[in-house]
Each structure stands twice: as C-alpha cells, then as structure tokens.
Design a protein around this motif. Sequence first.
Motif, PDB file in Angstrom:
ATOM      1  N   LYS A   2       0.852  -1.293   0.073  1.00  0.00           N
ATOM      2  CA  LYS A   2      -0.080  -0.084  -0.093  1.00  0.00           C
ATOM      3  C   LYS A   2       0.863   1.342  -0.063  1.00  0.00           C
ATOM      4  O   LYS A   2       1.990   1.353   0.723  1.00  0.00           O
ATOM      5  N   ILE A   3       0.341   2.344  -0.557  1.00  0.00           N
ATOM      6  CA  ILE A   3       1.106   3.555  -0.523  1.00  0.00           C
ATOM      7  C   ILE A   3       1.437   4.226   0.848  1.00  0.00           C
ATOM      8  O   ILE A   3       2.251   4.424   1.051  1.00  0.00           O
ATOM      9  N   GLU A  13       6.376  12.888   3.851  1.00  0.00           N
ATOM     10  CA  GLU A  13       5.228  13.783   3.895  1.00  0.00           C
ATOM     11  C   GLU A  13       4.370  13.558   2.670  1.00  0.00           C
ATOM     12  O   GLU A  13       4.968  13.313   1.641  1.00  0.00           O
ATOM     13  N   ILE A  14       2.893  13.578   2.835  1.00  0.00           N
ATOM     14  CA  ILE A  14       2.012  13.600   1.843  1.00  0.00           C
ATOM     15  C   ILE A  14       1.841  14.917   1.424  1.00  0.00           C
ATOM     16  O   ILE A  14       1.182  15.693   1.976  1.00  0.00           O
ATOM     17  N   LEU A  15       2.183  15.150  -0.170  1.00  0.00           N
ATOM     18  CA  LEU A  15       1.766  16.555  -0.719  1.00  0.00           C
ATOM     19  C   LEU A  15       0.637  16.485  -1.417  1.00  0.00           C
ATOM     20  O   LEU A  15       0.031  17.570  -1.489  1.00  0.00           O
ATOM     21  N   VAL A  91       1.725  12.368  -4.430  1.00  0.00           N
ATOM     22  CA  VAL A  91       2.942  12.872  -4.298  1.00  0.00           C
ATOM     23  C   VAL A  91       3.533  12.689  -2.781  1.00  0.00           C
ATOM     24  O   VAL A  91       2.890  13.207  -1.741  1.00  0.00           O
ATOM     25  N   LEU A  92       4.749  12.164  -2.673  1.00  0.00           N
ATOM     26  CA  LEU A  92       5.222  11.919  -1.456  1.00  0.00           C
ATOM     27  C   LEU A  92       6.498  12.904  -1.633  1.00  0.00           C
ATOM     28  O   LEU A  92       7.182  12.967  -2.514  1.00  0.00           O
ATOM     29  N   ARG A  93       7.073  13.241  -0.117  1.00  0.00           N
ATOM     30  CA  ARG A  93       8.258  13.941  -0.275  1.00  0.00           C
ATOM     31  C   ARG A  93       9.380  13.271   1.115  1.00  0.00           C
ATOM     32  O   ARG A  93       8.615  13.292   2.098  1.00  0.00           O
TER      33      ARG A  93
END
Lengths: 117, 143
Positions: A2-3, A13-15, A91-93
């Motif tokens: 899973k994401i 961090e979830i953007l 988008v993740l960071r």
Amino acid sequence: MKIARIRELLSAEILCGEDMMDCEVSSACCCDMMSDVLAYVKDQGVLLTGLVNTQVIRTANMMDMVCVVFVRNKMPTPEIIALAEESGIVVLRSALRAYEASGLLYHAGLGAHESHE
Amino acid sequence: MKAMSEPIRFHFDVDGEDFSSAGGASVIVKKKLRQLGLSPEIIRKVSIAMYEGEINMVIHANGGTADISVDDREITIVLADRGPGIPDIGLAMQEGYSTAKENIRTLGFGAGMGLPNMKKYSDEMQIETEIGVGTTVTMKIRL
C-alpha cells in the motif's frame, strides 16, 4: 504494498493524494532521467526521483504511475502538486537519498518488476 | 469501441517557449482516447510516442503542431515543426545519441531516447526533414 506503507517506510510527507493511501502498488523505479523512464519502465507504479519539474508528473501520467516520491527533501512547486492532483497521482516527499529510499522499499518487498504470482 | 464512419481528429499548437507546459497535448489525447474506450495498451503506446514527440518539438524546434486522427483501424499522429531539421536521421535514431544541450539534460530529457522510443511504441514511423525548413514525423498505431 500500500502507498501508506511506502509513506511510512520513507518517513515521507504527503503533498497530495491523501485519499489514495490504500492504493496497492507492486513495483517501483528510481530515475532522474525522464527519457529513461519512458524508455525502460514497464508497469512500475511508483517513481522515486530527485528531479523536480512538471515533466516528472506528466511522465508518470503517461506511464500510468500512481505515486511519485521526491527524494532528498526536494520540494515541488504548487504548480507541480496541482498537476499531480489533477492527474490523480500521489506525491510524497522524503528526506532520504534515492539509494537509501529505494533500498528500504526493495528490502520491504517492493520489487523492480510487476509480480505475476 | 464503436464503429466510426468519420475519423475523429484533434489539433494542437505546441508552444515552444514553455518547457513546463510541454506534454499538455499528450495528456489531453490520453484522456480523449480513454473516453473512446480504447485499450490501456494502445493508449500507453500513443501517449508515450506523442509525449516524446512533443518534448522533442519543444527542445529542438521551438514548438510546432500536433494532429491526431483516430479511425476504425489506426491512430495517426502527425507532428510538424519549422525547426532546424535533422541532418542525419540514422544517427538521430541511435539510442543514446542526442544533440540536446546540457540544460535540457538537467530537466530530465536529452538522453537520446526520444526518436528510438517513438519508433518502438509506434507500428509505423516516417520522418520527413529538410535542413532549415523543418521536420514532420508521422506515427501510426494500429488498433
């Protein structure tokens, strides 16, 4: 995987795309050259990259990818995040380097190829 | 997909000034093809071939036009520019050969995979080019 698990493993961090955390992916790739992503990638759902521009999202969109992880703490512009949102891409960071981030995901079972079990 | 009596056509002007908007036409075409109910495999081939072509037009030729037509048998993509032309098509078709400047590489392109990729993902590709006049690439993807 899973994401949400990717996010956890990479302390990311979830953007955008918070509602897609339950989405399942089975492979990933790591690349800063979008030309090479277009040439070599096949069915990988996740792209890890240190390159930050709108073409990263367009490339992911063309390849039907569902998640982009910006590594080395790179911060995408609001324009990039908006484009991802519009394209239905998470988008993740992460602060991790590309090598480390890839290694963690690979070790946790996210391979380079789609599994056909 | 439903049988079509008339081909469906799309036309786009590709802005050569703005790298960040490059690929916008490909995104729209991808959406339209999805609405037409084409298979994901076909859509992927068209998307990649056209996106690479669009990026090429922006990097090398200051933009151009993209014309797409869809009929019962195939999808045709015609990308036309008034750029510098390609001096040696054989060389340009080699994987890894690129005339893109370093600044393009820092944007993630110019790996010399554009034209080879366009050929790989299309069933037929034709390049007409004249130095100082421009280049027209025609790609066909069979349904």
